[in-house]
Each structure stands twice: as C-alpha cells, then as structure tokens.
Write a protein that holds these residues in place. Sequence first.
Motif, PDB file in Angstrom:
ATOM      1  N   ALA A  95       0.934  -1.325   0.015  1.00 19.80           N
ATOM      2  CA  ALA A  95       0.190   0.107  -0.147  1.00 19.80           C
ATOM      3  C   ALA A  95       0.870   1.172   0.008  1.00 19.80           C
ATOM      4  N   LEU A  96       1.787   1.201   0.842  1.00 14.91           N
ATOM      5  CA  LEU A  96       3.009   2.435   0.852  1.00 14.91           C
ATOM      6  C   LEU A  96       3.488   2.547  -0.555  1.00 14.91           C
ATOM      7  N   LYS A  97       3.952   1.512  -1.115  1.00 12.49           N
ATOM      8  CA  LYS A  97       4.562   1.568  -2.294  1.00 12.49           C
ATOM      9  C   LYS A  97       3.476   2.147  -3.550  1.00 12.49           C
ATOM     10  N   GLU A  98       2.520   1.722  -3.506  1.00 11.62           N
ATOM     11  CA  GLU A  98       1.353   2.077  -4.397  1.00 11.62           C
ATOM     12  C   GLU A  98       0.780   3.692  -4.025  1.00 11.62           C
ATOM     13  N   MET A  99       0.840   4.022  -2.742  1.00  5.93           N
ATOM     14  CA  MET A  99       0.691   5.447  -2.605  1.00  5.93           C
ATOM     15  C   MET A  99       1.761   6.426  -2.970  1.00  5.93           C
ATOM     16  N   GLN A 100       2.883   5.972  -3.084  1.00  2.00           N
ATOM     17  CA  GLN A 100       4.150   6.603  -3.434  1.00  2.00           C
ATOM     18  C   GLN A 100       4.104   6.839  -4.907  1.00  2.00           C
ATOM     19  N   LYS A 101       3.673   5.761  -5.579  1.00  2.00           N
ATOM     20  CA  LYS A 101       3.692   5.635  -7.007  1.00  2.00           C
ATOM     21  C   LYS A 101       2.684   6.696  -7.641  1.00  2.00           C
TER      22      LYS A 101
END
Length: 141
Positions: A59-65
């Motif tokens: 989720a954190l990776k997707e939010m950063q993306k």
Amino acid sequence: MTQRTSIKITSEILSLQDCTNFVEDDSCGGIVTFVGTVRDSTKNKTVTLLDFSGYEPMALKEMQKIANIILEKFPIHKIAIHHAVGELKIGAIPVIIAVSSAHRKAAFEACELAIDTLKDTVPIWKKEHFEDGEVWVNSHP
C-alpha cells in the motif's frame, strides 16, 4: 531538494493540519484537500463503523507511485496522502489528500486523480459494519 511527498498509513487519528502544513509554501497560490469521512449510512442501512485493513508494504509503495505520477503529470509543489487503518467510528477520517500548486486548477485535478487512483489500486480494504452484520465493500484481503 526538499521532500515533495508525505505518504503515511497509521492506526492513529489523521490530521488535516499536518497534511496542510506539509504542502503549504509561499510559492503556492492554492492548496486543495480531500478529506474522506465515515458516514452513518449506505444503501439504506445504518453503518456503525468501518474497519480498514491492508497490506501495508505494498500500500505504501502504491501510494508513493500515485504521488510520483501526480508530480510528473501536474505542476504541483507537494502532495500528502495519508490513510488510516483499523476500526473507525462515524465521523472519523480514513483518508486525507492535500496538494499544493501555484494555481488552483492543477491542485484540484491532481487531488481528484490521487483519490480516484488510490481507491482503485491501493491494497487497503474496507469492511462496513451494520447493526445486523458486516460486509466487505471492495476486494477481500
């Protein structure tokens, strides 16, 4: 260069002021925020609470993306995307997005794209609790 994104998943209460403080800058003429709140009803049923869970590393990776896409697509200064997990009562805030830019149009468009993309791609799931049961609103964890 200063940090241009603030990405957060927490079981703590989210702060609109923290998000606004992060994105504000003297070079920006506009700050647009989206604050999602837990409402008391849906589909003619009374909601008692929402329970958010997710796969935090992804989720954190997707939010950063999402933030990176926003920074590339729009002339914005900074973006904050914060999401709460856990049980949230009526009126609580599960998500805040704040965007700053020199002009309002870019901030509005960036904020809208950010929340729409978050709901579609970030692995955070919502379970609605009612007086007579519960149901997953989106894909099961």
